[in-house]
Each structure stands twice: as structure tokens, then as C-alpha cells.
Enzyme design. Structure first.
Site, mmCIF file in Angstrom:
data_model
loop_
_atom_site.group_PDB
_atom_site.id
_atom_site.type_symbol
_atom_site.label_atom_id
_atom_site.label_comp_id
_atom_site.label_asym_id
_atom_site.label_seq_id
_atom_site.Cartn_x
_atom_site.Cartn_y
_atom_site.Cartn_z
ATOM 1 N N GLY A 1 0.837 -1.186 0.000
ATOM 2 C CA GLY A 1 0.000 0.000 0.000
ATOM 3 C C GLY A 1 0.874 1.238 0.000
ATOM 4 O O GLY A 1 2.054 1.179 0.376
ATOM 5 N N GLN B 1 3.045 10.010 1.266
ATOM 6 C CA GLN B 1 4.334 9.309 1.278
ATOM 7 C C GLN B 1 5.199 9.628 0.062
ATOM 8 O O GLN B 1 6.393 9.331 0.062
ATOM 9 C CB GLN B 1 4.121 7.790 1.344
ATOM 10 C CG GLN B 1 3.546 7.320 2.675
ATOM 11 C CD GLN B 1 3.452 5.809 2.705
ATOM 12 O OE1 GLN B 1 2.479 5.236 2.254
ATOM 13 N NE2 GLN B 1 4.482 5.157 3.228
ATOM 14 N N CYS C 1 6.287 0.051 7.216
ATOM 15 C CA CYS C 1 5.865 1.209 6.436
ATOM 16 C C CYS C 1 7.042 1.667 5.582
ATOM 17 O O CYS C 1 8.169 1.755 6.074
ATOM 18 C CB CYS C 1 5.428 2.337 7.382
ATOM 19 S SG CYS C 1 4.886 3.824 6.525
ATOM 20 N N LEU C 2 6.763 1.956 4.323
ATOM 21 C CA LEU C 2 7.834 2.400 3.422
ATOM 22 C C LEU C 2 8.456 3.715 3.894
ATOM 23 O O LEU C 2 9.585 4.025 3.533
ATOM 24 C CB LEU C 2 7.294 2.550 1.997
ATOM 25 C CG LEU C 2 6.848 1.238 1.332
ATOM 26 C CD1 LEU C 2 6.138 1.529 0.017
ATOM 27 C CD2 LEU C 2 8.024 0.305 1.115
ATOM 28 N N HIS D 1 -4.148 1.396 7.678
ATOM 29 C CA HIS D 1 -2.790 1.953 7.688
ATOM 30 C C HIS D 1 -2.683 3.107 6.684
ATOM 31 O O HIS D 1 -2.147 4.178 7.013
ATOM 32 C CB HIS D 1 -1.790 0.835 7.354
ATOM 33 C CG HIS D 1 -0.356 1.269 7.292
ATOM 34 N ND1 HIS D 1 0.604 0.812 8.173
ATOM 35 C CD2 HIS D 1 0.287 2.099 6.434
ATOM 36 C CE1 HIS D 1 1.771 1.369 7.858
ATOM 37 N NE2 HIS D 1 1.605 2.152 6.804
ATOM 38 N N GLU D 2 -3.217 2.894 5.473
ATOM 39 C CA GLU D 2 -3.068 3.921 4.431
ATOM 40 C C GLU D 2 -3.927 5.152 4.711
ATOM 41 O O GLU D 2 -3.488 6.284 4.498
ATOM 42 C CB GLU D 2 -3.389 3.342 3.053
ATOM 43 C CG GLU D 2 -2.541 2.153 2.629
ATOM 44 C CD GLU D 2 -1.041 2.356 2.796
ATOM 45 O OE1 GLU D 2 -0.569 3.494 2.766
ATOM 46 O OE2 GLU D 2 -0.351 1.332 2.987
ATOM 47 N N HIS E 1 -2.393 7.464 7.072
ATOM 48 C CA HIS E 1 -1.405 8.367 6.457
ATOM 49 C C HIS E 1 -2.066 9.673 6.006
ATOM 50 O O HIS E 1 -1.428 10.732 6.027
ATOM 51 C CB HIS E 1 -0.754 7.707 5.237
ATOM 52 C CG HIS E 1 0.423 6.829 5.559
ATOM 53 N ND1 HIS E 1 1.540 7.279 6.223
ATOM 54 C CD2 HIS E 1 0.665 5.521 5.287
ATOM 55 C CE1 HIS E 1 2.416 6.290 6.348
ATOM 56 N NE2 HIS E 1 1.904 5.208 5.791
HETATM 57 NI NI NI Z 1 2.876 3.347 5.621
#
Ligand code: NI
Length: 181
Positions: free
Chosen positions: A47, A52, A99-100, A141-142, A145
Site C-alpha cells: 500500500g 508518502q 511502512c515504506l 494503515h493507508e 497516512h
Molecule cells: Ni505506511
């Protein structure tokens, strides 16, 4: 379409409440969604949210997968614009997340087991549905963000926080749980 650099924790954009997309059908939004999907796949992740990649808009992309063990299955993914979530029931599940924007780390995060979601696709279609388990976790999670929230903020037990290889070496997670959201 192009790969986009992923911003990491510390960048203010990750702590801002993102702006509603006024026109989900705008070609720029579609192009951004396509580039985000490419970036997510390349990372690899399951995701990615627009903040991000430094764009404070309410837009996410995600893999469509039933559970973590399916990460090697053929790619199915979607973009969701102005997504809204609502928990179904009170059940909370604990699960590993990464998480990226917080590279290499993993931690156990409580999430609603089932949620209803709605939003827009880049072609202008309104979508709504229900998700559970890993897919519900990705969505939560997304969408977090988009509200400036990182998974770390949701953790209850920081003793679970660690680096992926070390956690795997300790056999604390099963195979396939090193996905990044
Ligand atoms: Ni993330």
C-alpha cells in the site's frame, strides 16, 4: 508514469492532514495514482498513500490481497480517492506492520478486524465495500497516512518494535509478514 521517491518519517508532509481531492477524475490524479502503484510495486509494498510521495492529497493505492501469504500472487491493485472508513463491530486484531516511510522496522499494531470503506476510483466510479483481516489492515494503515498518523502512533507494545531480519530470526513472525504498507 514514473517511480516516485518515498519520503520518510520526519518529513512534515507525513504529519499533515491531507486535502480532499476535488475532482477524482482529473487526469493528473489518475497519473499520480498510476505512478504511485508503480512505486508501490517496485518498493515493494502492499500500500502507499499520496503523502508518502510528498503529495498531501487524500489518495491511496493498495494491493488487493486476502492475506500476507498472498504477496507473491499475481498483482491486483486499486487506487482509492477520498477514502472513508467505518469499523464494523468491535473486534480488534493484532498484526505486524511495516511502512515504506519507516524503513526496515516492524511492529505489532491493533486494527479493526472488519471495516466498511467507500471512495472514488480514478475513472469517476464511486466504490464501497467491506474488508477484513489483512486488507482491512492495509486500508486502515493507508487512510491513517491521510490524517498524519503513522503505525507507530497506534502501537501499544513497543517491545514488539524491531528490525525485520532480527524479528524473523527470532521466529516471532511467520514467513511473508515482512510486507511494507
Ligand atoms: Ni505506511
Amino acid at each position: 508514469m514514473s517511480l516516485l521517491p518515498v519520503v520518510r518519517m520526519g518529513a512534515p508532509v507525513l504529519r499533515r492532514v491531507a486535502t480532499t481531492v476535488v475532482d477524482p477524475t482529473h487526469p493528473d490524479i489518475n497519473a499520480l495514482a498510476q505512478s504511485m502503484m508503480e512505486t508501490m510495486v517496485e518498493a515493494p509494498g502492499v500500500g502507499l498513500a499520496a503523502p508518502q510521495i510528498g503529495s498531501s492529497l487524500r489518495l491511496i493505492v493498495m494491493r488487493l490481497i486476502a492475506d500476507r501469504s498472498a504477496v507473491d500472487e499475481p498483482l491486483r491493485m486499486t487506487a482509492l480517492i477520498n477514502p472513508e472508513l467505518e469499523p464494523i463491530g468491535d473486534a480488534i486484531e493484532l498484526g505486524w506492520e511495516g511502512c515504506l516511510s519507516v524503513p526496515e522496522l516492524r511492529g505489532v499494531v491493533p486494527r479493526h478486524a472488519r471495516i466498511a470503506y467507500r471512495g472514488w476510483l480514478p475513472d469517476g466510479r464511486r466504490v464501497e465495500g467491506e474488508a477484513e483481516g489483512f486488507q482491512a489492515r492495509i486500508l486502515q494503515h493507508e487512510v491513517d497516512h491521510l490524517d498524519g498518523i503513522l503505525y507507530l502512533d497506534r502501537m501499544r507494545d513497543f517491545a514488539t518494535l524491531g528490525y525485520g531480519p532480527e524479528i524473523q530470526a527470532a521466529a516471532a513472525v511467520a514467513q511473508g509478514e515482512d510486507t511494507e504498507l
